[in-house]
Design a protein around this motif. Structure first.
Motif, PDB file in Angstrom:
ATOM      1  N   HIS A 106      47.180  47.360  -3.581  1.00 29.41           N
ATOM      2  CA  HIS A 106      48.455  48.088  -3.673  1.00 29.41           C
ATOM      3  C   HIS A 106      49.450  47.380  -2.743  1.00 29.41           C
ATOM      4  CE1 HIS A 106      51.550  50.994  -3.650  1.00 29.41           C
ATOM      5  NE2 HIS A 106      51.252  51.506  -2.467  1.00 29.41           N
ATOM      6  N   PRO A 107      50.554  46.844  -3.290  1.00 29.31           N
ATOM      7  CA  PRO A 107      51.463  46.054  -2.434  1.00 29.31           C
ATOM      8  C   PRO A 107      52.167  46.884  -1.367  1.00 29.31           C
ATOM      9  CG  PRO A 107      52.391  46.333  -4.646  1.00 29.31           C
ATOM     10  CD  PRO A 107      50.998  46.903  -4.689  1.00 29.31           C
ATOM     11  N   GLY A 108      52.063  48.218  -1.435  1.00 31.40           N
ATOM     12  CA  GLY A 108      52.678  49.072  -0.418  1.00 31.40           C
ATOM     13  C   GLY A 108      51.692  49.485   0.680  1.00 31.40           C
ATOM     14  N   CYS A 109      50.460  48.953   0.644  1.00 34.90           N
ATOM     15  CA  CYS A 109      49.445  49.399   1.620  1.00 34.90           C
ATOM     16  C   CYS A 109      49.564  48.574   2.897  1.00 34.90           C
ATOM     17  CB  CYS A 109      48.042  49.267   1.028  1.00 34.90           C
ATOM     18  SG  CYS A 109      46.748  49.719   2.210  1.00 34.90           S
ATOM     19  N   SER A 110      49.882  49.239   3.995  1.00 30.74           N
ATOM     20  CA  SER A 110      50.126  48.515   5.244  1.00 30.74           C
ATOM     21  C   SER A 110      48.832  47.936   5.832  1.00 30.74           C
ATOM     22  CB  SER A 110      50.818  49.422   6.261  1.00 30.74           C
ATOM     23  OG  SER A 110      50.043  50.566   6.528  1.00 30.74           O
ATOM     24  N   ARG A 111      47.709  48.631   5.661  1.00 35.51           N
ATOM     25  CA  ARG A 111      46.443  48.097   6.193  1.00 35.51           C
ATOM     26  C   ARG A 111      46.028  46.862   5.400  1.00 35.51           C
ATOM     27  NH1 ARG A 111      40.665  48.678   6.365  1.00 35.51           N
ATOM     28  NH2 ARG A 111      39.947  48.916   8.513  1.00 35.51           N
ATOM     29  N   THR A 112      46.244  46.919   4.082  1.00 38.49           N
ATOM     30  CA  THR A 112      45.943  45.754   3.244  1.00 38.49           C
ATOM     31  C   THR A 112      46.811  44.572   3.652  1.00 38.49           C
ATOM     32  OG1 THR A 112      45.304  47.195   1.429  1.00 38.49           O
ATOM     33  CG2 THR A 112      45.882  44.935   0.836  1.00 38.49           C
ATOM     34  N   PHE A 113      48.086  44.843   3.966  1.00 41.58           N
ATOM     35  CA  PHE A 113      49.007  43.793   4.434  1.00 41.58           C
ATOM     36  C   PHE A 113      48.443  43.098   5.680  1.00 41.58           C
ATOM     37  CE2 PHE A 113      52.387  43.546   7.819  1.00 41.58           C
ATOM     38  CZ  PHE A 113      52.870  42.275   7.498  1.00 41.58           C
ATOM     39  N   LEU A 114      48.008  43.866   6.647  1.00 46.03           N
ATOM     40  CA  LEU A 114      47.513  43.269   7.894  1.00 46.03           C
ATOM     41  C   LEU A 114      46.190  42.535   7.663  1.00 46.03           C
ATOM     42  CD1 LEU A 114      47.912  42.816  10.923  1.00 46.03           C
ATOM     43  CD2 LEU A 114      46.874  45.049  11.347  1.00 46.03           C
ATOM     44  N   ARG A 115      45.340  43.083   6.801  1.00 42.40           N
ATOM     45  CA  ARG A 115      44.080  42.395   6.456  1.00 42.40           C
ATOM     46  C   ARG A 115      44.374  41.054   5.799  1.00 42.40           C
ATOM     47  NH1 ARG A 115      41.171  43.623   2.522  1.00 42.40           N
ATOM     48  NH2 ARG A 115      42.328  45.405   1.748  1.00 42.40           N
TER      49      ARG A 115
END
Ligand code: GLU
Ligand code: MG
Length: 467
Positions: free
Chosen positions: A124-133
């Motif tokens: 999900h491009p809005g997921c902040s944890r995914t962004f940091l990962r």
């Protein structure tokens, strides 16, 4: 180390079997529910919960949640972007089993942070944890760099507020005062016990400057784990306080005047197990890469503020001479520059040397804040950036011509100013991707509009109990 792989529908190999085992263990420890935790763009911690027996199902297929929460404001009003904020659609929340923790101060509950993927199994491009990962995985893969990070946590402890949300601190003793440690002795001991039981590696706990204010610092971890543990620490601080009939505020400014609650970030870049912030030939022992990393963060500090100080109340805290670091300046062990270089004690520097980013508060989503600070630093490394002259002492006292010559600027004085800086910052926006970057802008603009016309005291009151 955090597992950097994305969740997979059906579960990553071995994940479901592991969840079955963990669910049995939770049952044995009297746990009934698991809190699935994430932080929204506005910086508000939000949760869903599942019965502990459903953990394996969540590990396999996730738990449903609307993407609309990406554009929630702190007051639960909803704004929108081109792609977010609509009532349509659904996401799957996947708990990170590595972080699953039985909550010591909330009997019957366990906790885990989530990554969010689409129903089609995409990030999900809005997921902040995914962004940091994703960002930390890329830095490791493409540049051989990894990071250690910590989020300092300051909070004020108060009498539970009445209907008007008033603020009455519970402890009034002096800053760092022995009086206050005695006044809150039972609370503090229970908090340390709960942290230890939950594997939160606390380095220090102390009474802070303002009335009723305390601070906890934790040992460094990889950035995703550091963000996760900062969220867990806040859940724990709040839960222990409730057991003592007390209320907690992590708001940047519980009142319009006075020292606020900070959430300083500590960051160090490492290569092959070696800390790049020490043992080098640049100032204060920085290596060339650590100097460039620091210079990259410094150059983007005004735009970064839109991410690290995301609330209108953040700008009540961001005032000179209150240790909040409101200038684009850096210095060794200086507490008024935006960036404080920490060299560490002789003998411990290989572990301890790091960069402290001060204009950060706990309204910030820690995944976004750490990710954007790292992105700024990586850009500095890519550009071979160098640091300007060092500033020690209080930059507020610099003569204006001298400040100008050194590039020392006051950081944005309002959320609107910070958003204008962020809009113009292609590096941070590119790192976040358009969906998250647009969400940041829309949510910040929504927060500014929500408090338009309010005086400072009302702004403080509006956010006092939100974080
Ligand atoms: N309370 C200060 C802030 O708002 C920080 C004090 C300290 O340096 O620990 O950032
Ligand atoms: Mg402090």
């Amino acid at each position: 180390m955090t597992t950097l792989a994305d969740p997979v529908p059906g579960g990553r190999p071995g994940e479901v079997e592991r969840a079955v085992g963990l669910a049995a263990e939770l049952a044995g420890r009297g746990v009934h529910g698991v809190v699935l935790s994430y932080v929204d763009t506005a910086g508000v911690g939000r949760v869903k919960t599942i019965p502990a027996g459903k953990l394996a199902g969540a590990a396999a297929w996730g738990v449903g949640m609307s993407p609309v929460f990406d554009t929630f404001l702190a007051n639960d009003a909803i704004v929108s972007t081109d792609v977010l904020g609509s009532p349509d659609g659904d996401l799957r929340l996947y708990p990170d089993l590595d972080q699953l923790t039985v909550l010591s101060a909330q009997p019957g509950w366990a906790w885990a942070p989530v990554d969010r993927i689409t129903q089609d199994g995409e990030r999900h491009p809005g997921c902040s944890r995914t962004f940091l990962r994703r960002l930390t995985a890329e830095a490791a893969r493409e540049h051989g760099l990894d990071f250690r990070a910590g989020v300092e946590i300051e909070w004020t402890l108060a009498v539970p507020p009445g209907p008007d949300g008033d603020f009455v601190p519970v402890a009034t003793g002096p800053a760092y005062g022995a009086v206050r440690q005695v006044e809150l002795s039972d609370y503090a001991a229970e908090l340390l016990a709960a942290c230890a039981a939950q594997g939160l590696d606390v380095d220090q706990f102390h009474p802070e400057y303002a009335a009723g204010q305390f601070e906890l610092a934790m040992a460094p971890l990889d950035p995703v784990a550091a963000a996760d543990r900062s969220v867990l620490a806040r859940q724990t601080i709040r839960a222990v306080a409730r057991r003592h009939g007390l209320a907690v505020s992590f708001a940047p400014a519980v009142r319009a005047e006075g020292v606020g609650n900070g959430g300083h970030l500590h960051l160090s870049a490492w290569r092959a197990g070696v800390n790049l912030h020490t043992g080098g030939d640049r100032r204060h022992g920085l290596t060339a890469e650590a100097e460039s990393f620091t210079a990259g963060v410094l150059a983007r500090l005004p735009a970064l503020t839109a991410v690290t100080a995301p609330s209108p109340a953040s700008y009540l805290r961001l005032r000179p001479s209150q240790w909040a670091g409101v200038f684009t300046a850096w210095g060794l062990e200086t507490r008024e520059a935006g960036l404080r270089l920490i060299r560490g004690t002789a003998g411990l520097r290989g572990q301890a040397a790091n960069l402290e980013v001060k204009p950060v508060d706990l309204a910030a989503n820690p995944y976004l804040a750490l990710g954007c600070a790292i992105a700024a630093g990586l850009d500095g490394i890519a550009a071979g950036a160098t640091l300007p002259e060092e500033t020690t002492g209080d930059p507020a006292r610099l003569d204006p011509a001298e400040a100008k010559a050194r590039g020392v600027r006051r950081l944005p004085v309002s959320l609107a100013e910070a958003v204008a800086e962020f809009r113009g910052d292609t590096v941070l926006r590119a790192a976040l991707g358009p969906v998250l970057a647009d969400a940041v802008i829309a949510v910040r603009e929504g927060e500014s509009a929500a408090v338009a016309g309010l005086d400072d005291e009302r702004v403080a009151a509006a956010y006092r109990w939100k974080y």
